[in-house]
Scaffold this motif. Structure first.
Motif, PDB file in Angstrom:
ATOM      1  N   GLY A 174      83.276  25.296  -8.978  1.00  0.00           N
ATOM      2  CA  GLY A 174      84.646  25.789  -8.857  1.00  0.00           C
ATOM      3  C   GLY A 174      84.805  27.257  -9.186  1.00  0.00           C
ATOM      4  O   GLY A 174      85.922  27.783  -9.188  1.00  0.00           O
ATOM      5  N   HIS A 175      83.701  27.947  -9.439  1.00  0.00           N
ATOM      6  CA  HIS A 175      83.775  29.347  -9.846  1.00  0.00           C
ATOM      7  C   HIS A 175      84.314  30.237  -8.727  1.00  0.00           C
ATOM      8  O   HIS A 175      85.127  31.136  -8.969  1.00  0.00           O
ATOM      9  CB  HIS A 175      82.387  29.853 -10.261  1.00  0.00           C
ATOM     10  CG  HIS A 175      81.655  28.931 -11.161  1.00  0.00           C
ATOM     11  ND1 HIS A 175      80.273  28.895 -11.243  1.00  0.00           N
ATOM     12  CD2 HIS A 175      82.100  27.986 -12.041  1.00  0.00           C
ATOM     13  CE1 HIS A 175      79.904  27.986 -12.123  1.00  0.00           C
ATOM     14  NE2 HIS A 175      80.983  27.408 -12.606  1.00  0.00           N
ATOM     15  N   VAL A 176      83.847  29.982  -7.508  1.00  0.00           N
ATOM     16  CA  VAL A 176      84.238  30.825  -6.377  1.00  0.00           C
ATOM     17  C   VAL A 176      85.731  30.693  -6.103  1.00  0.00           C
ATOM     18  O   VAL A 176      86.446  31.689  -5.941  1.00  0.00           O
ATOM     19  CB  VAL A 176      83.430  30.453  -5.115  1.00  0.00           C
ATOM     20  CG1 VAL A 176      83.867  31.302  -3.925  1.00  0.00           C
ATOM     21  CG2 VAL A 176      81.941  30.636  -5.368  1.00  0.00           C
ATOM     22  N   ASP A 177      86.216  29.456  -6.067  1.00  0.00           N
ATOM     23  CA  ASP A 177      87.640  29.238  -5.790  1.00  0.00           C
ATOM     24  C   ASP A 177      88.517  29.749  -6.927  1.00  0.00           C
ATOM     25  O   ASP A 177      89.599  30.291  -6.694  1.00  0.00           O
ATOM     26  CB  ASP A 177      87.900  27.749  -5.553  1.00  0.00           C
ATOM     27  CG  ASP A 177      87.351  27.281  -4.210  1.00  0.00           C
ATOM     28  OD1 ASP A 177      87.441  28.047  -3.239  1.00  0.00           O
ATOM     29  OD2 ASP A 177      86.831  26.160  -4.141  1.00  0.00           O
ATOM     30  N   GLN A 178      88.053  29.573  -8.162  1.00  0.00           N
ATOM     31  CA  GLN A 178      88.834  30.053  -9.300  1.00  0.00           C
ATOM     32  C   GLN A 178      88.954  31.573  -9.263  1.00  0.00           C
ATOM     33  O   GLN A 178      90.025  32.132  -9.499  1.00  0.00           O
ATOM     34  CB  GLN A 178      88.182  29.612 -10.614  1.00  0.00           C
ATOM     35  CG  GLN A 178      88.962  29.988 -11.863  1.00  0.00           C
ATOM     36  CD  GLN A 178      90.336  29.355 -11.912  1.00  0.00           C
ATOM     37  OE1 GLN A 178      90.522  28.225 -11.455  1.00  0.00           O
ATOM     38  NE2 GLN A 178      91.310  30.076 -12.453  1.00  0.00           N
ATOM     39  N   LEU A 179      87.848  32.234  -8.954  1.00  0.00           N
ATOM     40  CA  LEU A 179      87.868  33.692  -8.885  1.00  0.00           C
ATOM     41  C   LEU A 179      88.764  34.166  -7.747  1.00  0.00           C
ATOM     42  O   LEU A 179      89.488  35.156  -7.882  1.00  0.00           O
ATOM     43  CB  LEU A 179      86.443  34.225  -8.694  1.00  0.00           C
ATOM     44  CG  LEU A 179      86.218  35.710  -8.999  1.00  0.00           C
ATOM     45  CD1 LEU A 179      86.546  36.017 -10.452  1.00  0.00           C
ATOM     46  CD2 LEU A 179      84.769  36.093  -8.701  1.00  0.00           C
ATOM     47  N   ALA A 180      88.736  33.444  -6.624  1.00  0.00           N
ATOM     48  CA  ALA A 180      89.588  33.805  -5.487  1.00  0.00           C
ATOM     49  C   ALA A 180      91.065  33.643  -5.834  1.00  0.00           C
ATOM     50  O   ALA A 180      91.913  34.428  -5.382  1.00  0.00           O
ATOM     51  CB  ALA A 180      89.230  32.947  -4.280  1.00  0.00           C
ATOM     52  N   LEU A 181      91.388  32.633  -6.648  1.00  0.00           N
ATOM     53  CA  LEU A 181      92.774  32.441  -7.082  1.00  0.00           C
ATOM     54  C   LEU A 181      93.233  33.579  -7.986  1.00  0.00           C
ATOM     55  O   LEU A 181      94.386  34.019  -7.928  1.00  0.00           O
ATOM     56  CB  LEU A 181      92.915  31.113  -7.831  1.00  0.00           C
ATOM     57  CG  LEU A 181      92.873  29.828  -7.007  1.00  0.00           C
ATOM     58  CD1 LEU A 181      92.887  28.615  -7.930  1.00  0.00           C
ATOM     59  CD2 LEU A 181      94.058  29.766  -6.044  1.00  0.00           C
ATOM     60  N   GLU A 182      92.316  34.056  -8.812  1.00  0.00           N
ATOM     61  CA  GLU A 182      92.661  35.097  -9.780  1.00  0.00           C
ATOM     62  C   GLU A 182      92.667  36.494  -9.170  1.00  0.00           C
ATOM     63  O   GLU A 182      93.455  37.352  -9.571  1.00  0.00           O
ATOM     64  CB  GLU A 182      91.675  35.064 -10.944  1.00  0.00           C
ATOM     65  CG  GLU A 182      91.723  33.781 -11.755  1.00  0.00           C
ATOM     66  CD  GLU A 182      90.609  33.705 -12.784  1.00  0.00           C
ATOM     67  OE1 GLU A 182      90.579  32.719 -13.537  1.00  0.00           O
ATOM     68  OE2 GLU A 182      89.772  34.631 -12.835  1.00  0.00           O
ATOM     69  N   LYS A 183      91.755  36.708  -8.212  1.00  0.00           N
ATOM     70  CA  LYS A 183      91.595  38.047  -7.640  1.00  0.00           C
ATOM     71  C   LYS A 183      91.521  37.958  -6.122  1.00  0.00           C
ATOM     72  O   LYS A 183      90.465  37.673  -5.557  1.00  0.00           O
ATOM     73  CB  LYS A 183      90.321  38.714  -8.171  1.00  0.00           C
ATOM     74  CG  LYS A 183      90.273  38.875  -9.680  1.00  0.00           C
ATOM     75  CD  LYS A 183      88.948  39.501 -10.103  1.00  0.00           C
ATOM     76  CE  LYS A 183      88.856  39.624 -11.619  1.00  0.00           C
ATOM     77  NZ  LYS A 183      87.544  40.200 -12.035  1.00  0.00           N
ATOM     78  N   ASN A 200      89.145  23.241 -13.937  1.00  0.00           N
ATOM     79  CA  ASN A 200      89.564  21.844 -13.789  1.00  0.00           C
ATOM     80  C   ASN A 200      90.131  21.552 -12.404  1.00  0.00           C
ATOM     81  O   ASN A 200      89.953  20.454 -11.865  1.00  0.00           O
ATOM     82  CB  ASN A 200      90.621  21.492 -14.847  1.00  0.00           C
ATOM     83  CG  ASN A 200      90.005  21.151 -16.195  1.00  0.00           C
ATOM     84  OD1 ASN A 200      88.809  20.874 -16.286  1.00  0.00           O
ATOM     85  ND2 ASN A 200      90.806  21.180 -17.247  1.00  0.00           N
ATOM     86  N   ASN A 201      90.817  22.530 -11.820  1.00  0.00           N
ATOM     87  CA  ASN A 201      91.481  22.307 -10.536  1.00  0.00           C
ATOM     88  C   ASN A 201      90.695  22.847  -9.346  1.00  0.00           C
ATOM     89  O   ASN A 201      91.142  22.711  -8.206  1.00  0.00           O
ATOM     90  CB  ASN A 201      92.871  22.955 -10.552  1.00  0.00           C
ATOM     91  CG  ASN A 201      93.781  22.335 -11.592  1.00  0.00           C
ATOM     92  OD1 ASN A 201      93.762  21.118 -11.796  1.00  0.00           O
ATOM     93  ND2 ASN A 201      94.570  23.160 -12.265  1.00  0.00           N
ATOM     94  N   THR A 202      89.539  23.456  -9.603  1.00  0.00           N
ATOM     95  CA  THR A 202      88.791  24.049  -8.488  1.00  0.00           C
ATOM     96  C   THR A 202      87.386  23.492  -8.326  1.00  0.00           C
ATOM     97  O   THR A 202      86.788  23.647  -7.257  1.00  0.00           O
ATOM     98  CB  THR A 202      88.681  25.582  -8.664  1.00  0.00           C
ATOM     99  OG1 THR A 202      88.076  25.877  -9.930  1.00  0.00           O
ATOM    100  CG2 THR A 202      90.048  26.244  -8.576  1.00  0.00           C
TER     101      THR A 202
END
Length: 293
Positions: free
Chosen positions: A88-97, A281-283
């Motif tokens: 979920g790291h890629v999606d989380q980072l995309a959500l943040e930046k 948790n969500n990504t």
């Protein structure tokens, strides 16, 4: 599990890999220089008399084995980047930046740059990607084990991957040693170019993969764990000697003190992974922990 990720090779002399979202899809980019460099290092490594001393130095098994280990390393690079997707790291980072360049093995920014930081979350994510990546090597390791088991060797015949009766122990040990060489190669790149990265010491990464690979082998095979450990330590030591002869300096040694330091580092990384696990948790694609891997 299906990975909807495209893969391309970027023209670059820097041994790097990255994963990101592009137009809603995952894209893994790997330096075009990675494959030939790993092949060249492995080819030189296996010419050492310290490595697999039961093989004659001019044995054709040596270059054949180098190709197998190089291929496994390239598979791990791809698996590690998939680990960032699954975690979920890629999606989380995309959500943040929005518009982020994604997650890279190294950032091509000098460590002297005032904006360069070593943040805990990135360390935790790299640790997660290593653990997931090692788990994704099951198929490749199983194929090597089955190839060894299917051999019909004469009593005096010797092969790179060893005899059928020790296939699991030897292939598993060689896989970990090969990944250690890969991590040493990547660390050398980072140090020479003064890049920013969040990976731990190569020996720590190798022991992370050891924990995952050995645990998953135990789920699939019945083998001698003591022999596996002895073979792993042996190959780590001999590969270590050989790669140092090629000019790759070690920062942590595989002696008793070094192993204690590695174990302490693994405990700290596990704490970081637990600390930041909730962020994705969500990504993340699947709920997992190191105990499940």
């Amino acid at each position: 599990m299906h990975f909807p990720a495209s893969v391309n090779f970027e023209q670059s002399d820097v041994l790097n890999a990255r994963v990101r979202r592009v137009d809603g899809e995952y894209l893994i980019s790997i330096s075009s220089n990675f494959d030939p460099t790993i092949n060249a290092v492995m080819a030189r490594l296996v010419t050492s008399a310290d490595v697999l001393p039961w093989l004659l130095l001019d044995s054709l098994e040596r270059p054949k084995g180098a190709e197998l280990l190089s291929r496994l390393c390239m598979e791990f690079i791809l698996a590690h980047e998939h680990g960032h997707i699954i975690g979920g790291h890629v999606d989380q980072l995309a959500l943040e930046k929005a518009g982020t360049d994604g997650i890279s093995e190294f950032n091509v920014v000098s460590r002297d740059d005032q904006h360069a930081t070593y943040d805990e979350r990135s360390q935790a994510w790299e640790y997660e990607a290593d653990t997931i990546g090692a788990a994704l090597l099951d198929k490749q390791i199983d194929e090597l084990i089955e190839a060894v088991k299917s051999q019909n060797l004469a009593d005096n015949e010797r092969t790179f991957l060893g005899a059928p009766e020790i296939a699991v122990e030897h292939v598993g040990a060689l896989a970990i040693a090969a990944l250690y060489v890969l991590f040493r190669l990547m660390r050398k790149t980072k140090d020479e170019l003064i890049l920013v990265g969040h990976h731990p010491d190569p020996l720590v990464r190798a022991f992370t993969c050891r924990d995952v690979i050995s645990h998953r082998l135990m789920q699939r095979y019945d083998f001698d764990r003591g022999r596996f450990r002895e073979m792993m330590i042996y190959h780590l030591e001999t590969f270590d000697w050989a790669i140092e002869d090629l000019g790759y300096a070690a920062s942590q040694m595989a002696d008793d003190d070094g192993v204690n330091q590695v174990n302490d580092s693994l405990k700290n990384l596990a704490k970081l992974q637990s600390k930041y696990h909730h962020v994705t948790n969500n990504t993340r694609w699947a709920k997992w922990s190191m105990s499940q891997i």
